[in-house]
Motif scaffolding. Structure first.
Motif, PDB file in Angstrom:
ATOM      1  N   VAL A 332       0.845  -1.204   0.000  1.00 31.63           N
ATOM      2  CA  VAL A 332       0.000   0.000   0.000  1.00 31.63           C
ATOM      3  C   VAL A 332       0.877   1.250   0.000  1.00 31.63           C
ATOM      4  CG1 VAL A 332      -1.727   1.314   1.286  1.00 31.63           C
ATOM      5  CG2 VAL A 332      -1.899  -1.186   1.144  1.00 31.63           C
ATOM      6  N   LEU A 333       1.897   1.269   0.855  1.00 22.73           N
ATOM      7  CA  LEU A 333       2.789   2.429   0.921  1.00 22.73           C
ATOM      8  C   LEU A 333       3.568   2.592  -0.393  1.00 22.73           C
ATOM      9  CD1 LEU A 333       4.203   2.018   4.552  1.00 22.73           C
ATOM     10  CD2 LEU A 333       2.449   3.625   3.750  1.00 22.73           C
ATOM     11  N   LEU A 334       3.974   1.471  -0.967  1.00 27.86           N
ATOM     12  CA  LEU A 334       4.693   1.544  -2.239  1.00 27.86           C
ATOM     13  C   LEU A 334       3.790   2.085  -3.348  1.00 27.86           C
ATOM     14  CD1 LEU A 334       7.496   0.901  -3.354  1.00 27.86           C
ATOM     15  CD2 LEU A 334       6.684  -1.401  -3.912  1.00 27.86           C
ATOM     16  N   LEU A 382      13.494   6.131  -9.912  1.00 25.05           N
ATOM     17  CA  LEU A 382      13.010   6.177  -8.532  1.00 25.05           C
ATOM     18  C   LEU A 382      11.950   5.114  -8.278  1.00 25.05           C
ATOM     19  CD1 LEU A 382      12.778  10.047  -8.039  1.00 25.05           C
ATOM     20  CD2 LEU A 382      14.510   8.489  -7.112  1.00 25.05           C
ATOM     21  N   VAL A 383      11.105   4.866  -9.273  1.00 23.08           N
ATOM     22  CA  VAL A 383      10.080   3.817  -9.136  1.00 23.08           C
ATOM     23  C   VAL A 383      10.723   2.461  -8.891  1.00 23.08           C
ATOM     24  CG1 VAL A 383       8.346   2.500 -10.412  1.00 23.08           C
ATOM     25  CG2 VAL A 383       8.272   4.991 -10.438  1.00 23.08           C
ATOM     26  N   LEU A 388      12.304  -2.370  -6.059  1.00 23.46           N
ATOM     27  CA  LEU A 388      13.098  -3.596  -5.999  1.00 23.46           C
ATOM     28  C   LEU A 388      13.674  -3.829  -4.610  1.00 23.46           C
ATOM     29  CD1 LEU A 388      15.001  -3.484  -9.413  1.00 23.46           C
ATOM     30  CD2 LEU A 388      13.113  -4.968  -8.768  1.00 23.46           C
ATOM     31  N   ALA A 389      13.951  -2.759  -3.890  1.00 21.61           N
ATOM     32  CA  ALA A 389      14.458  -2.915  -2.529  1.00 21.61           C
ATOM     33  C   ALA A 389      13.370  -3.386  -1.573  1.00 21.61           C
ATOM     34  CB  ALA A 389      15.058  -1.601  -2.039  1.00 21.61           C
ATOM     35  N   VAL A 390      12.096  -3.035  -1.873  1.00 19.95           N
ATOM     36  CA  VAL A 390      10.995  -3.355  -0.960  1.00 19.95           C
ATOM     37  C   VAL A 390      10.345  -4.688  -1.314  1.00 19.95           C
ATOM     38  CG1 VAL A 390       8.717  -2.610  -0.145  1.00 19.95           C
ATOM     39  CG2 VAL A 390      10.552  -0.926  -0.437  1.00 19.95           C
ATOM     40  N   ASP A 391       9.936  -4.859  -2.588  1.00 25.30           N
ATOM     41  CA  ASP A 391       9.196  -6.067  -2.975  1.00 25.30           C
ATOM     42  C   ASP A 391       9.353  -6.304  -4.481  1.00 25.30           C
ATOM     43  OD1 ASP A 391       7.439  -8.142  -3.428  1.00 25.30           O
ATOM     44  OD2 ASP A 391       5.863  -7.348  -2.137  1.00 25.30           O
ATOM     45  N   PRO A 392      10.350  -7.085  -4.922  1.00 28.96           N
ATOM     46  CA  PRO A 392      10.545  -7.321  -6.362  1.00 28.96           C
ATOM     47  C   PRO A 392       9.355  -7.994  -7.037  1.00 28.96           C
ATOM     48  CG  PRO A 392      12.494  -7.969  -5.110  1.00 28.96           C
ATOM     49  CD  PRO A 392      11.418  -7.684  -4.106  1.00 28.96           C
ATOM     50  N   SER A 396       7.359  -6.636 -10.310  1.00 31.23           N
ATOM     51  CA  SER A 396       7.173  -7.437 -11.513  1.00 31.23           C
ATOM     52  C   SER A 396       5.716  -7.447 -11.950  1.00 31.23           C
ATOM     53  CB  SER A 396       7.662  -8.865 -11.255  1.00 31.23           C
ATOM     54  OG  SER A 396       7.493  -9.673 -12.389  1.00 31.23           O
ATOM     55  N   LEU A 397       4.804  -7.643 -10.999  1.00 34.53           N
ATOM     56  CA  LEU A 397       3.380  -7.657 -11.316  1.00 34.53           C
ATOM     57  C   LEU A 397       2.912  -6.292 -11.811  1.00 34.53           C
ATOM     58  CD1 LEU A 397       0.646  -9.161 -11.234  1.00 34.53           C
ATOM     59  CD2 LEU A 397       0.405  -8.393  -8.863  1.00 34.53           C
ATOM     60  N   SER A 398       3.325  -5.234 -11.143  1.00 30.33           N
ATOM     61  CA  SER A 398       2.881  -3.886 -11.510  1.00 30.33           C
ATOM     62  C   SER A 398       3.415  -3.479 -12.878  1.00 30.33           C
ATOM     63  CB  SER A 398       3.345  -2.883 -10.443  1.00 30.33           C
ATOM     64  OG  SER A 398       2.870  -3.251  -9.169  1.00 30.33           O
ATOM     65  N   SER A 399       4.692  -3.752 -13.134  1.00 33.74           N
ATOM     66  CA  SER A 399       5.271  -3.369 -14.426  1.00 33.74           C
ATOM     67  C   SER A 399       4.645  -4.163 -15.574  1.00 33.74           C
ATOM     68  CB  SER A 399       6.784  -3.573 -14.405  1.00 33.74           C
ATOM     69  OG  SER A 399       7.122  -4.916 -14.088  1.00 33.74           O
ATOM     70  N   SER A 400       4.154  -5.382 -15.294  1.00 36.01           N
ATOM     71  CA  SER A 400       3.457  -6.148 -16.329  1.00 36.01           C
ATOM     72  C   SER A 400       2.190  -5.419 -16.761  1.00 36.01           C
ATOM     73  CB  SER A 400       3.099  -7.540 -15.812  1.00 36.01           C
ATOM     74  OG  SER A 400       4.235  -8.263 -15.417  1.00 36.01           O
TER      75      SER A 400
END
Length: 575
Positions: A332-334, A382-383, A388-392, A396-400
């Motif tokens: 949620v924060l990301l 920045l995205v 990647l430091a928080v949840d790779p 991956s899902l979001s960039s898809s």
């Protein structure tokens, strides 16, 4: 090798062997950008494949797949001088750029990525070796087809097409007999690849070099093949061999089905797209646009979503996505952090900043879009850096999903679909550059893929190995290296690399800032540690970043597509 060199000189140069060899040596010392680009990729591929064969216990058929790639790299290195004389223009189509069409790079690049994944999988994920060697074997056949098409280019139609089809069938049959590569998947990928290359170059003139069309077609053909095989296995029509039965991640399943759905819409509704493009009256354009959009929504809801639910083991796609976003506090924060960056990007796009215009004229040059584009590099950097430091997996899902939207929006824009085409044209206009010379505007899509492919293709589920640094290939090469090289070269560049417009100062600044970027990543990523990097690994990291920076200076392709994935492949293969 010397005999082959002499024979090649006799055929191509129509000169004596001694003169041919002399020209070969002289050409190897040249600084033509096309030759250097080939040699960087071929040398990295030869070095990596040799390392796999010599230092890893690789079994058949993976061994023979890597060995064939090694032979391909050696051939390119030996004959790279004569590869310059391969045709760089095709009279029937318009290509982007005139000098570096990169046929050899297109034949070697994706195989280099697969070799990097194989090197990592041998030790940490042996269950992936069967699938990776299968794709590597298919790409070997596809690249043989590509070189064959180049050699058949001078032959008149229809004899060239007839010879091409016979050779295509022969390549698929040879790989089936020698390496047990399934015949029909191999033939299907090769045919689809050949059709896609021709369509991309014919329908969108000036939007691609040959290399870029080859890479896009290879990736699309492999994605379509894997999606079909997954669906056929899911519905019980086929069964994967034990060495190829690999469970895909949720993000991979979403990416494959979304892109496969988009591909399916374009294939099934191609007549509608043609009518939209050829419409002379506004009423006809609106009518056919509505037909396409309604039909696409129908295919999405009644075909793509049920297939995606099957690949997600029965989980409904929409609740699955909502649960991925709101199921945990850090996601949620990301998401909120990305929303702030998205708002900033929209404000930047909608208002031409006076500071950008000021910076772009510091060296008495004409105002350009370079500063605007580098601001977007910074935003994407920045995205991905924080994500990647928080949840790779969440990245991956979001960039898809974002990749699906960008490709879909570009499809709407290029075919002038009512009602969004005009609005999308106004959005992309501020970031156009000389490389967007055709109807397609692809640099922003290539930028997303350059950042995302290292995340999508990372073969391990555990992120505690040093090899996780390869996931930051796009962050380092594009977010830091490419941006700093462009800005530093424009502000303080003096000495240019021979044969290019890139500056030595920009490349050096790119290298040093990427090394600083590695230090920052080791500090902010909780799964990486500065003290876990050995002295040898620091040398490997510096060498890989140096090679990627040098390739960025000499590549004739759009660097957003090439550099980040290249750095990912060699980091994964050598760390």
């Amino acid at each position: 090798s010397l005999v082959l060199v002499l024979v090649m000189a006799q055929e191509v140069g129509n000169a004596s062997p001694a003169v041919g060899l002399s020209q070969f040596v002289k050409g190897m010392k040249g600084t033509q950008p096309r030759v250097i680009e080939m040699r960087v990729v071929a040398f990295a591929g030869a070095f990596l494949s040799s390392r796999i064969l010599l230092s890893k216990d690789v079994q058949e058929p993976c061994f023979w797949s890597v060995f064939m790639y090694l032979i391909s790299c050696i051939v390119v290195l030996l004959f790279s001088t004569w590869l310059v004389y391969f045709p760089t223009t095709i009279k029937t189509v318009k290509l982007r750029g005139g000098e570096g069409q990169g046929i050899a790079v297109g034949c070697l690049f994706l195989q280099l990525v697969l070799c990097g994944m194989i090197h990592c999988a041998v030790d940490h994920a042996p269950q992936l070796l069967g699938l990776l060697s299968f794709n590597l074997s298919i790409l070997t056949g596809v690249c043989a087809v590509s070189l064959l098409a180049t050699l058949l280019y001078p032959i008149a139609f229809p004899n060239s097409v007839t010879l091409y089809n016979f050779a295509l069938f022969g390549v698929a049959l040879a790989l089936y007999w020698w390496m047990d590569v399934p015949f029909f998947p191999m033939l299907g990928v090769a045919v689809l690849y050949s059709v896609l290359v021709a369509l991309l170059l014919q329908v969108f003139p000036g939007s691609f070099t040959v290399c870029e069309a080859m890479l896009v077609s290879q990736g699309t053909a492999l994605l379509v093949l894997d999606s079909l095989m997954q669906l056929l296995a899911g519905f019980g029509f086929m069964k994967f061999p034990p060495d190829m039965s690999v469970t895909r991640s949720s993000a991979t399943s979403c990416l494959e089905m979304l892109m496969f759905g988009l591909f399916l819409c374009c294939v099934l509704l191609f007549p509608v797209l043609f009518f939209i493009y050829e419409s002379k009256r506004e009423v006809e354009e609106k009518l056919w646009s509505t037909v396409f959009q309604v039909a696409s929504l129908g295919l999405g809801f009644f075909l793509v979503l049920p297939c995606l639910q099957l690949l997600l083991n029965g989980a409904s796609p929409i609740p699955f996505v909502l649960a991925s976003i709101f199921g945990q506090q850090h996601t949620v924060l990301l998401s909120l952090y990305w929303t702030v960056l998205l708002v900033g990007a929209c404000l930047l796009l909608c208002s031409q900043s006076s500071s950008i215009s000021l910076l772009s004229t510091l060296k008495n040059s004409e105002p350009s879009s370079i500063w605007m584009r580098k601001w977007f590099h910074l935003l994407v950097f920045l995205v991905f850096l924080v994500g990647l430091a928080v949840d790779p997996d969440f990245v991956s899902l979001s960039s898809s999903g974002i990749a699906f939207l960008l490709v879909g929006f570009e499809l709407i824009r290029v075919f002038h679909m009512w009602p969004l085409a005009t609005f999308l044209d106004s959005l992309v206009e501020p970031v156009l550059d000389s490389r967007d010379s055709g109807p397609l505007v692809l640099t922003h899509i290539y930028l997303l893929f350059g950042f995302s492919l290292p995340v999508w293709l990372y073969p391990l589920k555990r992120y505690t190995q040093v090899s996780k640094l390869s996931m930051y290939g796009g962050v380092l090469a594009l977010g830091i290296g490419d941006s700093v090289a462009a800005v530093a070269g424009q502000l303080m560049g003096r000495q240019k690399w021979p044969g290019t417009t890139k500056t030595v100062e920009g490349t050096l600044m790119s290298f040093f800032t990427q090394m600083l970027g590695v230090l920052v990543i080791l500090v902010i990523d909780p799964e990486l540690d500065f003290f876990m990097i050995t002295q040898r690994q620091w040398g490997v990291i510096a060498s890989c970043i140096g090679a990627a920076s040098f390739l960025e200076a000499y590549t004739q392709q759009i660097d957003n597509l090439i550099i980040g994935v290249f750095l990912f492949a060699i980091l994964l293969g050598f760390l």
